[in-house]
Design a protein around this motif. Structure first.
Motif, PDB file in Angstrom:
ATOM      1  N   THR A  53      95.095 -42.058  51.529  1.00 39.33           N
ATOM      2  CA  THR A  53      94.082 -42.332  50.516  1.00 39.33           C
ATOM      3  C   THR A  53      92.726 -41.839  51.016  1.00 39.33           C
ATOM      4  OG1 THR A  53      93.756 -44.570  51.409  1.00 39.33           O
ATOM      5  CG2 THR A  53      95.305 -44.304  49.572  1.00 39.33           C
ATOM      6  N   LEU A  54      91.961 -41.252  50.104  1.00 43.48           N
ATOM      7  CA  LEU A  54      90.653 -40.700  50.432  1.00 43.48           C
ATOM      8  C   LEU A  54      89.625 -41.227  49.449  1.00 43.48           C
ATOM      9  CD1 LEU A  54      88.749 -38.643  51.883  1.00 43.48           C
ATOM     10  CD2 LEU A  54      89.438 -36.991  50.126  1.00 43.48           C
ATOM     11  N   LEU A  55      88.560 -41.805  49.958  1.00 47.50           N
ATOM     12  CA  LEU A  55      87.437 -42.222  49.118  1.00 47.50           C
ATOM     13  C   LEU A  55      86.312 -41.212  49.270  1.00 47.50           C
ATOM     14  CD1 LEU A  55      86.098 -44.290  47.225  1.00 47.50           C
ATOM     15  CD2 LEU A  55      85.179 -45.413  49.279  1.00 47.50           C
ATOM     16  N   ASP A  56      85.923 -40.606  48.157  1.00 41.81           N
ATOM     17  CA  ASP A  56      84.774 -39.705  48.102  1.00 41.81           C
ATOM     18  C   ASP A  56      83.553 -40.575  47.809  1.00 41.81           C
ATOM     19  OD1 ASP A  56      83.051 -37.602  47.810  1.00 41.81           O
ATOM     20  OD2 ASP A  56      83.983 -36.787  45.994  1.00 41.81           O
ATOM     21  N   PHE A  57      82.867 -40.988  48.861  1.00 38.49           N
ATOM     22  CA  PHE A  57      81.763 -41.942  48.765  1.00 38.49           C
ATOM     23  C   PHE A  57      80.499 -41.179  48.389  1.00 38.49           C
ATOM     24  CE2 PHE A  57      78.377 -44.639  50.078  1.00 38.49           C
ATOM     25  CZ  PHE A  57      78.853 -45.944  50.084  1.00 38.49           C
ATOM     26  N   GLY A  58      79.898 -41.560  47.268  1.00 46.21           N
ATOM     27  CA  GLY A  58      78.804 -40.755  46.723  1.00 46.21           C
ATOM     28  C   GLY A  58      79.383 -39.527  46.049  1.00 46.21           C
ATOM     29  N   CYS A  59      80.380 -39.766  45.206  1.00 49.12           N
ATOM     30  CA  CYS A  59      81.192 -38.676  44.651  1.00 49.12           C
ATOM     31  C   CYS A  59      80.416 -37.788  43.682  1.00 49.12           C
ATOM     32  CB  CYS A  59      82.442 -39.217  43.973  1.00 49.12           C
ATOM     33  SG  CYS A  59      82.122 -40.302  42.555  1.00 49.12           S
ATOM     34  N   GLY A  60      79.307 -38.307  43.120  1.00 49.64           N
ATOM     35  CA  GLY A  60      78.567 -37.490  42.164  1.00 49.64           C
ATOM     36  C   GLY A  60      79.434 -37.099  40.986  1.00 49.64           C
ATOM     37  N   ALA A  61      79.519 -35.793  40.732  1.00 49.01           N
ATOM     38  CA  ALA A  61      80.312 -35.281  39.610  1.00 49.01           C
ATOM     39  C   ALA A  61      81.727 -34.897  40.021  1.00 49.01           C
ATOM     40  CB  ALA A  61      79.605 -34.076  38.991  1.00 49.01           C
ATOM     41  N   SER A  62      82.189 -35.407  41.157  1.00 45.59           N
ATOM     42  CA  SER A  62      83.554 -35.163  41.656  1.00 45.59           C
ATOM     43  C   SER A  62      83.832 -33.690  41.927  1.00 45.59           C
ATOM     44  CB  SER A  62      84.603 -35.728  40.686  1.00 45.59           C
ATOM     45  OG  SER A  62      84.511 -37.132  40.597  1.00 45.59           O
ATOM     46  N   HIS A  63      82.853 -32.983  42.421  1.00 50.82           N
ATOM     47  CA  HIS A  63      83.061 -31.570  42.752  1.00 50.82           C
ATOM     48  C   HIS A  63      84.022 -31.396  43.924  1.00 50.82           C
ATOM     49  CE1 HIS A  63      78.957 -30.605  40.709  1.00 50.82           C
ATOM     50  NE2 HIS A  63      79.934 -30.785  39.839  1.00 50.82           N
ATOM     51  N   LEU A  64      84.087 -32.388  44.821  1.00 53.90           N
ATOM     52  CA  LEU A  64      85.079 -32.325  45.893  1.00 53.90           C
ATOM     53  C   LEU A  64      86.496 -32.350  45.306  1.00 53.90           C
ATOM     54  CD1 LEU A  64      86.052 -32.412  48.844  1.00 53.90           C
ATOM     55  CD2 LEU A  64      85.770 -34.903  48.773  1.00 53.90           C
ATOM     56  N   TYR A  65      86.715 -33.195  44.317  1.00 51.63           N
ATOM     57  CA  TYR A  65      88.041 -33.259  43.701  1.00 51.63           C
ATOM     58  C   TYR A  65      88.379 -31.946  43.007  1.00 51.63           C
ATOM     59  CZ  TYR A  65      91.996 -34.904  40.959  1.00 51.63           C
ATOM     60  OH  TYR A  65      93.240 -35.045  40.412  1.00 51.63           O
ATOM     61  N   ASP A  70      91.308 -26.723  42.781  1.00 54.18           N
ATOM     62  CA  ASP A  70      91.233 -25.262  42.792  1.00 54.18           C
ATOM     63  C   ASP A  70      92.014 -24.662  43.949  1.00 54.18           C
ATOM     64  OD1 ASP A  70      89.592 -25.402  40.585  1.00 54.18           O
ATOM     65  OD2 ASP A  70      87.726 -25.097  41.708  1.00 54.18           O
ATOM     66  N   ARG A  71      92.153 -25.383  45.036  1.00 55.47           N
ATOM     67  CA  ARG A  71      92.829 -24.877  46.230  1.00 55.47           C
ATOM     68  C   ARG A  71      94.185 -25.533  46.450  1.00 55.47           C
ATOM     69  NH1 ARG A  71      87.860 -24.267  45.971  1.00 55.47           N
ATOM     70  NH2 ARG A  71      86.722 -22.541  46.948  1.00 55.47           N
ATOM     71  N   SER A  72      94.652 -26.227  45.438  1.00 50.32           N
ATOM     72  CA  SER A  72      95.989 -26.853  45.466  1.00 50.32           C
ATOM     73  C   SER A  72      96.175 -27.740  46.696  1.00 50.32           C
ATOM     74  CB  SER A  72      97.080 -25.783  45.415  1.00 50.32           C
ATOM     75  OG  SER A  72      96.962 -25.007  44.240  1.00 50.32           O
ATOM     76  N   VAL A  73      95.146 -28.508  47.018  1.00 53.06           N
ATOM     77  CA  VAL A  73      95.244 -29.472  48.117  1.00 53.06           C
ATOM     78  C   VAL A  73      96.079 -30.659  47.641  1.00 53.06           C
ATOM     79  CG1 VAL A  73      93.959 -31.022  49.641  1.00 53.06           C
ATOM     80  CG2 VAL A  73      93.027 -28.759  49.073  1.00 53.06           C
ATOM     81  N   THR A  74      97.152 -30.948  48.336  1.00 55.55           N
ATOM     82  CA  THR A  74      98.061 -32.024  47.942  1.00 55.55           C
ATOM     83  C   THR A  74      98.196 -33.032  49.088  1.00 55.55           C
ATOM     84  OG1 THR A  74      99.973 -30.756  48.705  1.00 55.55           O
ATOM     85  CG2 THR A  74      99.342 -30.509  46.385  1.00 55.55           C
ATOM     86  N   GLY A  75      98.909 -34.105  48.804  1.00 54.48           N
ATOM     87  CA  GLY A  75      99.159 -35.103  49.831  1.00 54.48           C
ATOM     88  C   GLY A  75      97.999 -36.045  50.070  1.00 54.48           C
ATOM     89  N   ILE A  76      97.006 -36.025  49.178  1.00 49.68           N
ATOM     90  CA  ILE A  76      95.841 -36.895  49.307  1.00 49.68           C
ATOM     91  C   ILE A  76      95.626 -37.631  47.990  1.00 49.68           C
ATOM     92  CG2 ILE A  76      93.341 -36.997  49.682  1.00 49.68           C
ATOM     93  CD1 ILE A  76      93.605 -34.402  51.297  1.00 49.68           C
ATOM     94  N   ARG A  77      95.531 -38.934  48.037  1.00 54.35           N
ATOM     95  CA  ARG A  77      95.237 -39.732  46.847  1.00 54.35           C
ATOM     96  C   ARG A  77      93.732 -39.977  46.789  1.00 54.35           C
ATOM     97  NH1 ARG A  77      98.737 -44.846  47.533  1.00 54.35           N
ATOM     98  NH2 ARG A  77      98.765 -44.209  49.731  1.00 54.35           N
ATOM     99  N   TYR A  78      93.106 -39.298  45.843  1.00 49.68           N
ATOM    100  CA  TYR A  78      91.642 -39.282  45.745  1.00 49.68           C
ATOM    101  C   TYR A  78      91.122 -40.452  44.914  1.00 49.68           C
ATOM    102  CZ  TYR A  78      86.997 -37.597  44.226  1.00 49.68           C
ATOM    103  OH  TYR A  78      85.662 -37.472  43.948  1.00 49.68           O
ATOM    104  N   ALA A  79      90.014 -41.028  45.368  1.00 53.26           N
ATOM    105  CA  ALA A  79      89.233 -41.986  44.578  1.00 53.26           C
ATOM    106  C   ALA A  79      87.769 -41.680  44.818  1.00 53.26           C
ATOM    107  CB  ALA A  79      89.550 -43.424  44.973  1.00 53.26           C
ATOM    108  N   GLY A  80      86.924 -41.993  43.846  1.00 56.78           N
ATOM    109  CA  GLY A  80      85.501 -41.727  43.970  1.00 56.78           C
ATOM    110  C   GLY A  80      84.677 -42.994  43.851  1.00 56.78           C
ATOM    111  N   LEU A  81      83.546 -42.996  44.536  1.00 54.10           N
ATOM    112  CA  LEU A  81      82.597 -44.110  44.435  1.00 54.10           C
ATOM    113  C   LEU A  81      81.201 -43.534  44.305  1.00 54.10           C
ATOM    114  CD1 LEU A  81      82.319 -47.362  46.490  1.00 54.10           C
ATOM    115  CD2 LEU A  81      80.359 -45.824  46.395  1.00 54.10           C
ATOM    116  N   ASP A  82      80.408 -44.148  43.419  1.00 54.41           N
ATOM    117  CA  ASP A  82      79.000 -43.789  43.328  1.00 54.41           C
ATOM    118  C   ASP A  82      78.217 -45.012  42.871  1.00 54.41           C
ATOM    119  OD1 ASP A  82      77.754 -40.673  43.259  1.00 54.41           O
ATOM    120  OD2 ASP A  82      76.434 -42.256  42.549  1.00 54.41           O
ATOM    121  N   ALA A  83      76.992 -45.119  43.371  1.00 55.00           N
ATOM    122  CA  ALA A  83      76.119 -46.215  42.948  1.00 55.00           C
ATOM    123  C   ALA A  83      75.438 -45.922  41.624  1.00 55.00           C
ATOM    124  CB  ALA A  83      75.078 -46.493  44.024  1.00 55.00           C
ATOM    125  N   SER A  84      75.561 -44.687  41.149  1.00 52.50           N
ATOM    126  CA  SER A  84      74.909 -44.285  39.907  1.00 52.50           C
ATOM    127  C   SER A  84      75.856 -44.411  38.723  1.00 52.50           C
ATOM    128  CB  SER A  84      74.439 -42.830  40.007  1.00 52.50           C
ATOM    129  OG  SER A  84      74.168 -42.294  38.728  1.00 52.50           O
TER     130      SER A  84
END
Length: 210
Positions: A53-65, A70-84
């Motif tokens: 599991t991966l938390l994108d802390f300060g995910c913004g517009a989820s550009h990391l996701y 785009d690069r077919s990265v697999t094997g990671i369960r993504y979640a995002g967090l933002d204070a905004s």
């Protein structure tokens, strides 16, 4: 501690209002450099940790996701967090299949669950009108909260001191100050990366040795 750090949240919301869902909307001046940061952040994850599991802390517009898609990265369960709320609403509309957490963890740390890995890309690169001392205290407090919520490790970037000149609105952190804090308060198992050509460095902090 004061809530002066909320000026950082308002700054990024202003960027989104001006520039929309783009790299400039999260205040990255260059799209190629932003992509380089996403690659470096994902290098935190050990190859053997498929299904983590991966938390994108300060995910913004989820550009990391989007980078992962785009690069077919697999094997990671993504979640995002933002204070905004503005960024959380945007990300939920774009990727309704993901979990998004709208939360100020300084105010409500108990609401944040645990993740294998946490990346904090751009959370600490700007200090805006905050003094260095105020930003340093915010930085330390945030890392203490977030590291307690990870099972394996975290990654974050700050601006380097090895530059021709420093901007007053950016957070340039002396390496020795950082490593002393990490070793005393978080973990002695850390990696500092200054090898990807930008005027910053990224640090990986792990719970256990490799």
């Amino acid at each position: 501690m004061s809530t002066d750090y909320q000026t950082l949240i308002r700054h990024y919301e202003d960027c989104l209002a001006r520039h929309g869902d783009t790299h400039r909307g999260v205040d990255w001046p260059n799209a190629d450099d932003a992509a380089k940061r996403y690659r470096v952040m994902l290098d935190l994850i050990k190859p053997s940790h498929d299904g983590c599991t991966l938390l994108d802390f300060g995910c913004g517009a989820s550009h990391l996701y989007q980078y992962m898609l785009d690069r077919s990265v697999t094997g990671i369960r993504y979640a995002g967090l933002d204070a905004s709320p503005a960024f959380c609403e945007l990300s939920r509309k774009k990727y309704p299949q993901n979990e998004y957490i709208c939360l100020d963890v300084i105010e409500q740390p108990e609401r944040l669950g645990k993740f294998d890995y946490v990346v904090m890309n751009g959370v600490f690169t700007e200090k805006r009108e905050l003094s260095y001392e105020a930003m340093w205290e915010y930085f330390k407090r945030m890392l203490l909260v977030v590291f307690a919520k990870t099972r394996r490790g975290i990654a974050f970037n700050v601006m380097s001191k090895e530059v021709d000149w420093e901007r007053d609105d950016l957070f340039h952190v002396p390496l020795t100050d950082l490593t002393h804090f990490l070793a005393r308060e978080l973990s002695r198992h850390y990696v500092v990366r200054h090898d990807y050509g930008l005027y910053e460095y990224t640090t990986y902090v792990y719970k256990e040795s490799n």
